[in-house]
Design a protein around this motif. Structure first.
Motif, short mmCIF file in Angstrom:
data_model
loop_
_atom_site.label_atom_id
_atom_site.label_comp_id
_atom_site.label_asym_id
_atom_site.label_seq_id
_atom_site.Cartn_x
_atom_site.Cartn_y
_atom_site.Cartn_z
N UNK B 374 -1.46 46.33 -9.75
CA UNK B 374 -2.21 47.45 -10.32
C UNK B 374 -1.31 48.64 -10.62
N UNK B 375 -0.38 48.91 -9.69
CA UNK B 375 0.51 50.05 -9.86
C UNK B 375 1.33 49.88 -11.14
N UNK B 376 1.79 48.65 -11.40
CA UNK B 376 2.63 48.44 -12.57
C UNK B 376 1.80 48.47 -13.86
N UNK B 377 0.55 48.04 -13.77
CA UNK B 377 -0.34 48.18 -14.94
C UNK B 377 -0.45 49.66 -15.30
N UNK B 378 -0.68 50.49 -14.27
CA UNK B 378 -0.81 51.93 -14.51
C UNK B 378 0.50 52.52 -15.00
N UNK B 379 1.62 52.08 -14.39
CA UNK B 379 2.94 52.60 -14.76
C UNK B 379 3.25 52.33 -16.23
N UNK B 380 3.02 51.07 -16.66
CA UNK B 380 3.34 50.73 -18.05
C UNK B 380 2.38 51.39 -19.03
N UNK B 381 1.18 51.74 -18.55
CA UNK B 381 0.24 52.43 -19.44
C UNK B 381 0.59 53.90 -19.60
N UNK B 382 0.85 54.57 -18.47
CA UNK B 382 0.98 56.03 -18.50
C UNK B 382 2.41 56.52 -18.68
N UNK B 383 3.36 55.86 -18.03
CA UNK B 383 4.71 56.39 -18.01
C UNK B 383 5.58 55.70 -19.05
N UNK B 384 5.62 54.36 -19.03
CA UNK B 384 6.51 53.64 -19.93
C UNK B 384 5.94 53.54 -21.35
N UNK B 385 4.63 53.72 -21.46
CA UNK B 385 3.94 53.61 -22.75
C UNK B 385 4.20 52.26 -23.43
N UNK B 386 4.42 51.23 -22.61
CA UNK B 386 4.57 49.87 -23.13
C UNK B 386 3.24 49.16 -22.90
N UNK B 387 2.33 49.37 -23.87
CA UNK B 387 0.96 48.93 -23.64
C UNK B 387 0.82 47.42 -23.69
N UNK B 388 1.70 46.76 -24.43
CA UNK B 388 1.69 45.30 -24.45
C UNK B 388 1.97 44.74 -23.05
N UNK B 389 2.98 45.32 -22.39
CA UNK B 389 3.31 44.86 -21.04
C UNK B 389 2.22 45.19 -20.05
N UNK B 390 1.64 46.40 -20.17
CA UNK B 390 0.54 46.78 -19.28
C UNK B 390 -0.62 45.79 -19.43
N UNK B 391 -0.95 45.44 -20.68
CA UNK B 391 -2.06 44.52 -20.93
C UNK B 391 -1.75 43.14 -20.39
N UNK B 392 -0.50 42.68 -20.56
CA UNK B 392 -0.13 41.36 -20.08
C UNK B 392 -0.22 41.29 -18.56
N UNK B 393 0.26 42.34 -17.89
CA UNK B 393 0.15 42.37 -16.42
C UNK B 393 -1.31 42.41 -16.00
N UNK B 394 -2.11 43.20 -16.75
CA UNK B 394 -3.55 43.24 -16.48
C UNK B 394 -4.16 41.85 -16.63
N UNK B 395 -3.72 41.12 -17.67
CA UNK B 395 -4.26 39.78 -17.90
C UNK B 395 -3.90 38.85 -16.75
N UNK B 396 -2.67 38.98 -16.23
CA UNK B 396 -2.26 38.14 -15.10
C UNK B 396 -3.11 38.47 -13.86
N UNK B 397 -3.26 39.78 -13.59
CA UNK B 397 -4.06 40.19 -12.43
C UNK B 397 -5.51 39.70 -12.58
N UNK B 398 -6.03 39.83 -13.80
CA UNK B 398 -7.41 39.39 -14.05
C UNK B 398 -7.53 37.88 -13.82
N UNK B 399 -6.54 37.13 -14.32
CA UNK B 399 -6.59 35.68 -14.18
C UNK B 399 -6.56 35.28 -12.70
N UNK B 400 -5.66 35.89 -11.93
CA UNK B 400 -5.57 35.56 -10.50
C UNK B 400 -6.89 35.90 -9.80
#
Lengths: 274, 420
Positions: B374-400
């Protein structure tokens, strides 16, 4: 729980150890909450016992500081609006779900419950992306809609549970006596399921009132809610004002939960009386 | 009912002249429509405010618009180019035209950033050549300008990579979320070590959730047993001790742990005072603090399902086992414990699933090595602004989460979970 009189010495020892362990777990459960409350009345800004002296200065800061007051106000606005919306939509849906002839009931139920199951960070990020497109980020409306989505599952579950004990022949009787559907709902159904609806509303309110992750993503400083203000407070430099805020939230939650418990008892009494 | 109904019923037709069967079917259809009408407002609301955003986020994990949108002419020109060599002047001309347009729209950095994810260092080369192209004489030839700007522009491997990055969809983010990548020839390989962090994060998330689940079970099983076996008057009182923390907000409880665990906080005070410690120790911003605080928050979620199952086990079973000669341990492990397993399963799965998504508590009580997905989803959304990576991590978390939720639903059922 008493041991039987034939218990051996080993059993008595084991039993004593078991009771001792349970006492420790109960201490573990309540201590954090019991410890934080007195600290909010401390006269000095450090977190030690015994308290150096008593003072209300942190409460003065909490209720006098504009940031905190705005946060309380925002939490209240968003909480009430989303509770109203969630309770209305959730109760209607629960009525539909429990009529027993809804096609694809399982599928619909799992869609309606999904906001409760999906990890909240994912919900927050998804809403952040999508709400930005329609200009809902950094607005009260966006936050209210998001909190409503998060709270409706609680209303649906609570009201559905109340409706399982609901006697359908009452509405049939009312209808056969000539009452229009709306009248049946208002005069017969609603008063009976009212405790469930109120519990659902309280759950919805608490969900919004305690929610921080979505507020972190969707709200600008202008819509800063109480939990969000606390979150940034703990992150930066934890000040005793936060213990005052925490105590305020504990008292508030305790009041809400007492209400819930009273409602639950009332509906249990009614169920037994029938 | 009207007075004409009775004879009509006798004749096999309803009041409206239809056969009784048709009339019944019609009434049922109407009733189904009413049910549907009651559910529809909320259904539409959840779909619009929650499901569509969620789908949109999942789509974002494979969406790859930057290059395709910023360099459309280049992408089109590369269609005719076969991989393996360096493209000729027409492709360079298209790229030059695209980049000059991008310079005007100030999007060169955007496309450079996207290429940079896969070819480190590409961003500065895009910005450099962009500036040079603006100054270059109109009409070309363009290829020499690129050649002079940086040797990378004549690297065949770079061009095959650029062609791949120009596709409108990409598996890059999803692969990266499990530490895989396509190398420059397009073969699946492991991520370079300094960027391969996400499997670690995933295993850490599972491991912390498991630690929390086991701790709550060890602490919770005995007190659930105590609560279930005491007479109701005492049990209700003790139950309050479980429900009080349960109903207190997570943020408040996390705050309490921050205050308790600080180096000059209450817990260190007590341990020094008791003589257990000579020096104050670091209890917070590490794994210990994270697991402790999360265990405290999750304990009621584990206890309550176990308690409700234990409540339904008749004490006569244990008495019977003992009277038949079983020792206390044997009777407990063979008679009592197996009956509590459904509750244990429900409580542990619930805690495990909820722990997977923790964000607030590790963020406030944990150190850098205790942050979960979750922390990395937030990090890539707010700080890194790499929304593709944030979404992919979110997808992995959602799948698990969904995998364990499906198991939970199989074994327990979401509608059986009681609140309060």
């Amino acid at each position: 729980m008493a041991l039987p009189s034939y218990a051996s010495r080993g059993e008595r020892l084991t039993h004593a150890a078991y009771l001792g362990f349970c006492v420790l777990v109960f201490i573990f459960l309540v201590t954090p909450i019991l410890v934080i409350v007195p600290l909010s009345f401390s006269s000095e800004p450090w977190f030690t016992y015994p308290l150096p002296g008593l003072s209300l200065r942190w409460y003065e800061d909490f209720f006098g500081n504009e940031r905190w007051v705005v946060a309380i106000k925002n939490s209240a606005i968003v909480g009430f609006a989303s509770t109203l919306l969630a309770t209305t939509l959730g109760t209607l849906a629960a009525l539909g779900l429990s009529r027993g002839n809804l096609p694809y009931r399982g599928l619909i139920m799992s869609i309606l419950i999904s906001p409760m199951v999906v990890p909240v960070v994912i919900t927050a990020v998804a809403m952040y992306f999508a709400y930005a497109l329609v200009g809902l980020n950094n607005s009260y409306l966006g936050l209210i809609l998001a909190h409503t989505a998060l709270s409706t599952p609680f209303v649906v579950i609570t009201v559905t549970a109340t409706l399982t004990g609901f006697d359908r022949s009452l509405t049939r009787a009312a209808a056969s006596l000539g009452a229009a559907p709306w009248t049946v709902f208002r005069i017969v159904t609603l008063p009976i399921i009212a405790p469930g609806v109120v519990s659902g509303a309280l759950f919805a309110f608490v969900t919004s009132w305690d929610e921080v992750v979505v507020a972190l993503f969707l709200a600008s400083p202008e819509q800063r809610t109480l939990p969000r203000q606390m979150f940034s407070g703990i992150r930066e430099q934890i000040s005793p004002t936060i213990t005052a805020a925490a105590t305020f939230l504990i008292v508030f939650a305790a009041l809400l939960m007492t209400t819930l418990e009273l409602l639950r008892r009332r509906s249990e009494r009614l169920a037994r009386g029938r | 009912m009207s007075s004409t109904t009775a004879p009509a019923l006798a004749a096999g037709t309803g009041p409206d002249g239809l056969s009784l069967k048709a009339s019944l079917a019609r009434a049922e259809r109407r009733s189904r429509l009413v049910s549907l009408a009651l559910v529809t407002p909320l259904l539409l609301f959840i779909v619009a405010s929650f499901c569509i955003p969620l789908g949109f986020m999942l789509y974002r994990a494979i969406d790859n618009p930057e290059v395709a949108e910023t360099l459309p002419a280049t992408v089109a020109a590369m269609k005719g180019w076969t991989q393996g060599g360096v493209p000729e002047e027409p492709v360079f001309a298209a790229l030059a035209a695209d980049l000059i347009a991008a310079q005007k729209a100030r999007t060169t950095g955007l496309v450079g950033k996207r290429v940079n994810y896969e070819i480190p260092g590409a961003r500065s080369k895009f910005l450099k050549v962009g500036r040079e192209l603006e100054r270059a004489p109109a009409g070309g030839p363009w290829k020499p300008i690129f050649e002079k700007s940086d040797p990378q522009w004549t690297d065949p491997v770079f061009w095959s990579a650029l062609k791949r990055i120009g596709q409108p969809m990409t598996a890059f983010y999803l692969l990266s979320a499990v530490d895989l990548r396509l190398d420059q020839t397009g073969a699946l390989t492991r991520q370079v070590p300094d960027q391969a962090i996400f499997l670690d994060v995933l295993f850490r998330t599972l491991w912390i959730s498991l630690l929390v689940t086991v701790s709550t079970l060890v602490l919770g099983y005995p007190i659930a047993h105590l609560l279930a076996s005491l007479p109701p008057r005492h049990a209700n009182l003790l139950m309050l001790l479980v429900l009080l923390p349960f109903t207190t907000s997570i943020l408040v409880r996390t705050t309490a742990w921050v205050v308790l665990l600080q180096t000059n906080g209450v817990l260190n005070d007590v341990m020094v005072w008791l003589g257990l410690l000579d020096e104050r120790i670091q209890l917070i911003y590490n794994r210990f603090g994270t697991v402790l605080a999360m265990t405290h928050i999750q304990l009621p979620f584990t206890v309550l399902p176990i308690y409700s199952v234990m409540k339904g086990i008749s004490p006569a079973h244990m008495r019977a086992a003992r009277s038949l000669g079983a020792g206390p341990v044997y009777a407990f492990t063979r008679v009592y414990m197996p009956q509590t397993l459904p509750g244990v399963g429900a409580g542990c799965l619930l805690t495990f699933i909820l722990s997977l998504g923790y964000y607030i508590t590790p963020a406030l009580v944990g150190g850098p090595l205790d942050q979960m997905i979750s922390y990395f989803v937030a990090l890539y959304t707010n700080r890194e602004l790499n929304w593709g990576q944030a979404s992919a991590l979110g997808a992995v978390l959602l799948a698990v989460t969904m995998v364990f939720y499906a198991i939970f639903n199989r074994l327990v059922g979401i509608d059986k979970v009681k609140l309060g």
